[in-house]
Write a protein that holds these residues in place. Structure first.
Motif, PDB file in Angstrom:
ATOM      1  N   LYS A  84     -22.650  64.050  19.904  1.00 35.11           N
ATOM      2  CA  LYS A  84     -23.821  64.665  20.513  1.00 35.11           C
ATOM      3  C   LYS A  84     -23.628  64.651  22.031  1.00 35.11           C
ATOM      4  O   LYS A  84     -23.209  63.646  22.610  1.00 35.11           O
ATOM      5  CB  LYS A  84     -25.104  63.951  20.102  1.00 35.11           C
ATOM      6  N   TYR A  85     -23.909  65.807  22.628  1.00 30.77           N
ATOM      7  CA  TYR A  85     -23.664  65.987  24.054  1.00 30.77           C
ATOM      8  C   TYR A  85     -24.917  66.534  24.720  1.00 30.77           C
ATOM      9  O   TYR A  85     -25.638  67.364  24.137  1.00 30.77           O
ATOM     10  CB  TYR A  85     -22.520  66.978  24.300  1.00 30.77           C
TER      11      TYR A  85
ATOM     12  N   GLU B 130     -27.612  64.388  13.948  1.00 28.79           N
ATOM     13  CA  GLU B 130     -28.332  63.315  14.640  1.00 28.79           C
ATOM     14  C   GLU B 130     -28.196  63.501  16.149  1.00 28.79           C
ATOM     15  O   GLU B 130     -27.077  63.626  16.665  1.00 28.79           O
ATOM     16  CB  GLU B 130     -27.773  61.958  14.221  1.00 28.79           C
ATOM     17  N   ILE B 131     -29.316  63.490  16.850  1.00 26.99           N
ATOM     18  CA  ILE B 131     -29.289  63.694  18.302  1.00 26.99           C
ATOM     19  C   ILE B 131     -29.867  62.497  19.048  1.00 26.99           C
ATOM     20  O   ILE B 131     -30.308  62.617  20.191  1.00 26.99           O
ATOM     21  CB  ILE B 131     -30.009  64.993  18.690  1.00 26.99           C
ATOM     22  N   ALA B 132     -29.856  61.347  18.409  1.00 24.09           N
ATOM     23  CA  ALA B 132     -30.280  60.103  19.061  1.00 24.09           C
ATOM     24  C   ALA B 132     -29.393  58.983  18.552  1.00 24.09           C
ATOM     25  O   ALA B 132     -28.776  59.085  17.482  1.00 24.09           O
ATOM     26  CB  ALA B 132     -31.745  59.803  18.758  1.00 24.09           C
ATOM     27  N   GLU B 133     -29.315  57.919  19.323  1.00 28.99           N
ATOM     28  CA  GLU B 133     -28.634  56.732  18.837  1.00 28.99           C
ATOM     29  C   GLU B 133     -29.511  56.068  17.778  1.00 28.99           C
ATOM     30  O   GLU B 133     -30.730  55.949  17.948  1.00 28.99           O
ATOM     31  CB  GLU B 133     -28.370  55.751  19.986  1.00 28.99           C
TER      32      GLU B 133
ATOM     33  N   MET C  47     -33.174  63.747  13.750  1.00 29.76           N
ATOM     34  CA  MET C  47     -32.361  64.891  13.314  1.00 29.76           C
ATOM     35  C   MET C  47     -33.121  66.188  13.538  1.00 29.76           C
ATOM     36  O   MET C  47     -34.348  66.194  13.675  1.00 29.76           O
ATOM     37  CB  MET C  47     -31.969  64.722  11.844  1.00 29.76           C
ATOM     38  N   ILE C  48     -32.388  67.308  13.550  1.00 31.32           N
ATOM     39  CA  ILE C  48     -32.989  68.588  13.932  1.00 31.32           C
ATOM     40  C   ILE C  48     -32.857  69.631  12.830  1.00 31.32           C
ATOM     41  O   ILE C  48     -31.993  69.541  11.961  1.00 31.32           O
ATOM     42  CB  ILE C  48     -32.354  69.121  15.239  1.00 31.32           C
ATOM     43  N   ASN C  49     -33.761  70.616  12.889  1.00 33.45           N
ATOM     44  CA  ASN C  49     -33.696  71.837  12.073  1.00 33.45           C
ATOM     45  C   ASN C  49     -33.607  71.560  10.578  1.00 33.45           C
ATOM     46  O   ASN C  49     -32.885  72.254   9.847  1.00 33.45           O
ATOM     47  CB  ASN C  49     -32.500  72.704  12.506  1.00 33.45           C
TER      48      ASN C  49
END
Length: 988
Positions: A558-559, A721-724, A714-716
């Motif tokens: 994730k960036y 996963e966009i978080a630790e 999480m998205i969509n």
């Protein structure tokens, strides 16, 4: 919409459909007079069933000639609906292998006169046994299945030149006898379309998934089929008749229920197979189940329980030779990888299934898949101990639409099994390797050879990193033929993928192995399913290849928006036109251009990519300017990164868990998911979840059970996963440890099972002497084992322990923080941990029929404390107690009766569990001499009756004369002796 013009354009379909409706209508008319249905035949009995719309009397007249039906037997009727009366009559007192003629009558409705043959006696050691196998029916409004039945009947009568009842012993259906479990489908599908053969040969059915539709408790299934009287070795079938077993001659048939794969059925199966393995009157075991062991179409639609557990139980004896499945509407056949066991799909004539409809995989334990409607004829030559299975095809489902049954009982497969075969000779790797090899490279096996008449069927090559072949690089079985796919229109002929393949050679392709040292070996399997020994292994070195398997590695998954993405790669082919591409999630390479891409002319290195917009992506590795991917994809996300936090990481049970988030893109389908430690989002469902539609907020989760968890963002509605992740726990002493038994011999390995661990790298199982206090001086660890942060698994203390009492538990993160229960065990003959109660037995030796008296004292007095009696060598929990009783108080005595001859021990166990509260007390039971006890087990059972019947007509001096069966002591065995035996049996 299908309009009139379309209908006439498809006039061939219309004509075929009209003919089908007419045929089904005629079939229904033909059934106006009752047509019998035979089932559950034994050497001396058979059940005759039929349906009528009215009339309550159920009469069967029978005899040994069609002209003299001198015997009359009445039965019972079930009123399943106002116009659906189902009649059942059991004929008893029949003779084995005898032809009987019969007819059925209800009021003024009378059937034609039919005939049937009784099966051979259990254990009969000569003659041949023939079984017809047919699969799924399902299509009520067409006569597909009745065509299959008639085709099989005609072919079998033509093969053997005699009526079907004399040529055939039994019919096996492998499930989905109906499309829905209604009375209408039973009447107009299974019974109507089986009617050409059901009055002459007994049919035995298997529960499929369609039997449960509209009939969830199998009420209609149980009403029609009578299996509750069947048993093997006294092991009763399921209470709902959904699984059962029975013996015919020297063959045991085991029908399983793939829709209810519970522990009860597995325990039943284990008992049946263990008994059959020891039964000298059983040579063969054939199992039948609806969902198959493996399938190359609609991949994964199989019985995973059969594949993962039950096949091992079935094949624990070499008597198990064949597993029959259905569910897929075609024919398939393969062999299990290790056991000499065939598995087969007999898919009947149900809903169309053919190549190109589904996910399809060529598995190496399936030798052929042929999308034809087919049936099988199993013939077992009892004396020579040989089985042959022939498969005859009738139609391809697509060609059928224009040409009907067009294959005319074409033989499409034949396989055999001889029980007295042996191993082929050990092969050898022919290559003489004196220097490092360059890829591609061919390994060549020596020729197949055997002292037995069976030819080559399969080879198996293995290549491994180690000489023990535990770290396999190649493990491939190939058969002399591999039927997979077909030629397509117009003939849809099967295709043999191995038609031009030399299975005695294994080629390692270019870059198929990275540089390094390896070992290779081969073995051969003959057409009787016997494996040769493995060849001696050959060591070789690969040079000039890659430095490892092709792989991609991201520096993150994730960036933040606009960040640089670094992609590491290794194990490349070194071609100047190999390349790495970045695609948006859901894109298909070649169909769309890569969002970003670069060439990678070196085998290993790192590339940097910039200029990516926010979104979800994957990275792929391609070879030679093509779209052939040579490494697993790596996925990542670019965009706003979310922060998760919690006020604390440890919660009490029933306490709400509060999680805060901030910094999200406020997507309507973004969400927080809670998983147990060790789970992978997407691989399993979340334990709890909530949508998070704002940029920041708080989510509260209630009702979490005791356990170790993590939360992630999480998205969509997906799993990016966009978080630790943040970890937390609920409750105390969360993990669990257990032992298979509590008592071990000195030096014996101790195996420990664990689950629900915290998932920390230096969690460990520690063993202490009983009474020790972990972490204090003088209470040092006896030994310990790390398990690499796994949350569940098994560890083995191989070194064994000195005599004494011990306990073990799980401790976390290299500390003495205990996070599991303690499991106690004893080494040697000392008392079990906490065993302070006493137990004694009245005497050491008893006779069968004599009660064994136990006395106990100082037990805890729980209402479910119990006394278990086990045979020596059995272990509580692993084995069923031979006899058991709850204890009535903290002290007392009780008697146990009905033990057969053998060596036993008694033990008191606590609270409906298996914790032993006393030492084990041993005693023996010796067989008492009992009139009529012909097998010497100390009791009168139907096994004794069968031995007595088998000796009918023998006198002193005759082979087969049993002195113990001569109860009237006149030197001969007859019905008077049987009458005396029966009186003794009823008196016991």
């Amino acid at each position: 919409m299908f309009n009139l013009k379309d209908l006439f354009r498809h006039r061939s379909w219309l004509v075929h459909g009209l003919l089908t409706c007419l045929l089904v209508g005629f079939s229904s008319l033909a059934l106006a007079n009752p047509v019998p249905y035979l089932q559950s035949a034994t050497p001396d009995s058979i059940w005759v069933s039929w349906k009528t719309a009215s009339g309550s009397d159920s009469l069967v007249e029978y005899g040994v000639t069609a002209e003299q039906l001198e015997h009359k037997v009445s039965g019972n009727v079930q009123t399943l609906a106002s116009d659906y009366l189902y009649h059942s009559v059991q004929l008893t007192g029949l003779k084995a292998e005898t032809r009987y003629f019969y007819r059925v009558t209800t009021g003024n409705q009378q059937s034609a006169t039919y005939s049937f043959m009784t099966p051979p006696a259990a254990g009969k050691n000569d003659g041949k046994l023939r079984i017809l196998v047919m699969g799924d029916h399902q299509i009520r409004n067409q006569n597909r299945y009745s065509q299959l039945v008639n085709a099989a009947k005609n072919k079998i009568e033509d093969l053997y030149g005699e009526p079907i009842e004399q040529a055939l012993n039994l019919i096996l259906n492998d499930g989905d006898q109906v499309d829905v479990g209604t009375l209408d489908h039973y009447e107009n599908l299974h019974f109507a379309q089986s009617s050409a053969i059901s009055p002459n040969v007994p049919i035995m059915t298997t529960v499929g998934n369609h039997e449960y539709y509209y009939d969830g408790n199998l009420a209609n299934y149980q009403a029609h089929f009578i299996y509750d009287g069947l048993s093997y070795q006294g092991i009763a079938p399921a209470s709902d008749e959904s699984y059962y077993s029975y013996q015919v001659g020297r063959v045991l048939f085991v029908h399983l229920n793939s829709m209810r794969t519970d522990a009860t059925q597995q325990q039943w199966l284990s008992r049946v197979i263990a008994a059959a393995d020891q039964d000298q009157q059983v040579d063969w075991i054939i199992s039948i189940i609806h969902h198959p062991y493996q399938a190359e179409q609609y991949v994964g639609d199989i019985s995973k329980t059969l594949r993962d557990s039950w096949m091992a139980i079935l094949s624990s004896t070499r008597k198990h030779v064949l597993n029959i499945g259905g569910h897929h509407h075609l024919y398939a056949r393969g062999q299990t990888r290790e056991w000499p066991t065939y598995h087969m799909i007999s898919g009947g004539t149900a809903w169309d299934q053919y190549w190109g409809q589904s996910s399809e995989v060529d598995f190496d334990d399936v030798q052929k898949t042929i999308a034809n409607w087919a049936w099988q004829l199993i013939e077992i030559d009892v004396a020579s101990r040989q089985m042959k299975v022939d498969t005859y095809a009738e139609a391809h489902p697509i060609v059928y639409k224009t040409e009907g049954f067009h294959l005319h009982s074409k033989l499409i497969d034949s396989f055999q099994r001889r029980l007295d075969g042996g191993q082929p000779n050990q092969p050898a790797i022919q290559n003489e390797i004196t220097a490092p090899v360059a890829l591609p490279y061919d390994f060549v096996s020596s020729s197949f050879s055997s002292a037995y008449p069976d030819g080559l069927n399969s080879t198996q090559f293995q290549i491994a990193d180690d000489a023990e072949f535990k770290q396999l690089r190649v493990d491939r079985i190939r058969d002399i033929e591999n039927i997979f796919g077909d030629t397509g229109a117009p003939l849809y002929e099967p295709v043999d993928l191995h038609a031009n393949v030399d299975i005695m050679t294994w080629q390692v392709p270019a870059y198929g192995l990275p540089n390094g040292q390896y070992f290779v070996r081969v073995r051969h399997r003959d057409s009787n399913m016997e494996w040769s020994p493995w060849s001696d292994s050959v060591n070789f070195e690969v040079q000039g290849s890659s430095s490892g398997d092709p792989a991609l590695k991201l520096d993150n998954n994730k960036y933040a928006s606009g960040a640089m993405v670094k992609v590491g790669y290794s194990g490349g082919r070194g071609n100047p036109t190999d390349w790495i591409g970045i695609y948006k999630a859901g894109d298909k390479p070649q169909s769309v251009r890569a969002t970003k891409w670069q060439y990678v002319p070196t085998p290993a290195g790192e590339l940097s990519f910039t200029g990516l917009t926010d979104g979800e992506y994957f990275v792929a590795f391609f070879e030679k300017d093509s779209y052939e991917e040579i490494a697993p994809r790596q996925h990542f996300y670019m965009g706003p990164l979310v922060q998760l936090n919690m006020a604390k990481q440890h919660f009490n049970e029933q306490e709400p868990v509060v999680i805060n988030w901030q910094g999200s893109g406020a997507g309507s389908k973004d969400w927080i998911g809670i998983y147990r430690v060790g789970q992978t989002p997407g691989g399993v469902g979340s334990t709890k979840w909530q949508y998070t539609t704002s940029a920041e907020g708080t989510a509260t989760f209630s009702g979490l059970a005791k356990g170790y968890y993590f939360a992630t963002f999480m998205i969509n509605d997906g799993y990016t996963e966009i978080a630790e992740r943040i970890a937390f726990s609920v409750g105390a002493e969360i993990a669990s440890v257990s032992l298979d038994k509590q008592r071990f011999e000195q030096g014996e390995a101790v195996q420990v099972h664990f689950s629900n661990g915290p998932g920390i790298a230096k969690d460990y199982i520690g063993v202490f002497r009983q009474g020790a206090i972990p972490g204090q001086t003088g209470s040092e660890l006896v030994t310990y084992l790390y398990f690499d942060g796994a949350v569940a698994g098994t560890v083995n203390f191989e070194q064994g322990f000195e005599p004494g009492q011990y306990f073990l538990a799980m401790y976390t993160n290299d500390s003495y923080d205990q996070v599991s229960n303690r499991a106690c065990f004893v080494v040697g003959n000392g008392p079990l941990c906490g065993a302070v109660a006493g137990l004694s037995v009245g005497q050491q030796d008893y006779e069968t029929g004599q009660a064994v008296v136990f006395s106990w004292s100082d037990t805890p007095g729980n209402s479910k404390d119990w006394l278990g009696v086990y045979k020596i060598g059995q272990e509580p929990q692993s084995d069923y107690a031979t006899k058991w009783q709850y204890l009535s108080d903290k002290q007392g005595s009780l008697s146990i009766s009905g033990l057969t001859a053998g060596d036993y021990y008694g033990v008191v166990l606590l609270n409906d569990g298996y914790q032993e509260a006393t030492s084990r007390v041993t005693f023996s039971v010796k067989a008492a001499v009992m009139a009529g006890d012909l097998d010497g087990d100390g009791q009168l059972t139907m096994q004794d009756a069968q031995q007595l019947r088998a000796a009918f007509g023998r006198c002193e001096g005759d082979e087969g004369y049993l002195p113990g069966a001569d109860l009237q002591a006149d030197g001969c065995i007859n019905f008077v002796d049987y009458g005396k035996w029966l009186a003794l049996f009823r008196q016991q």
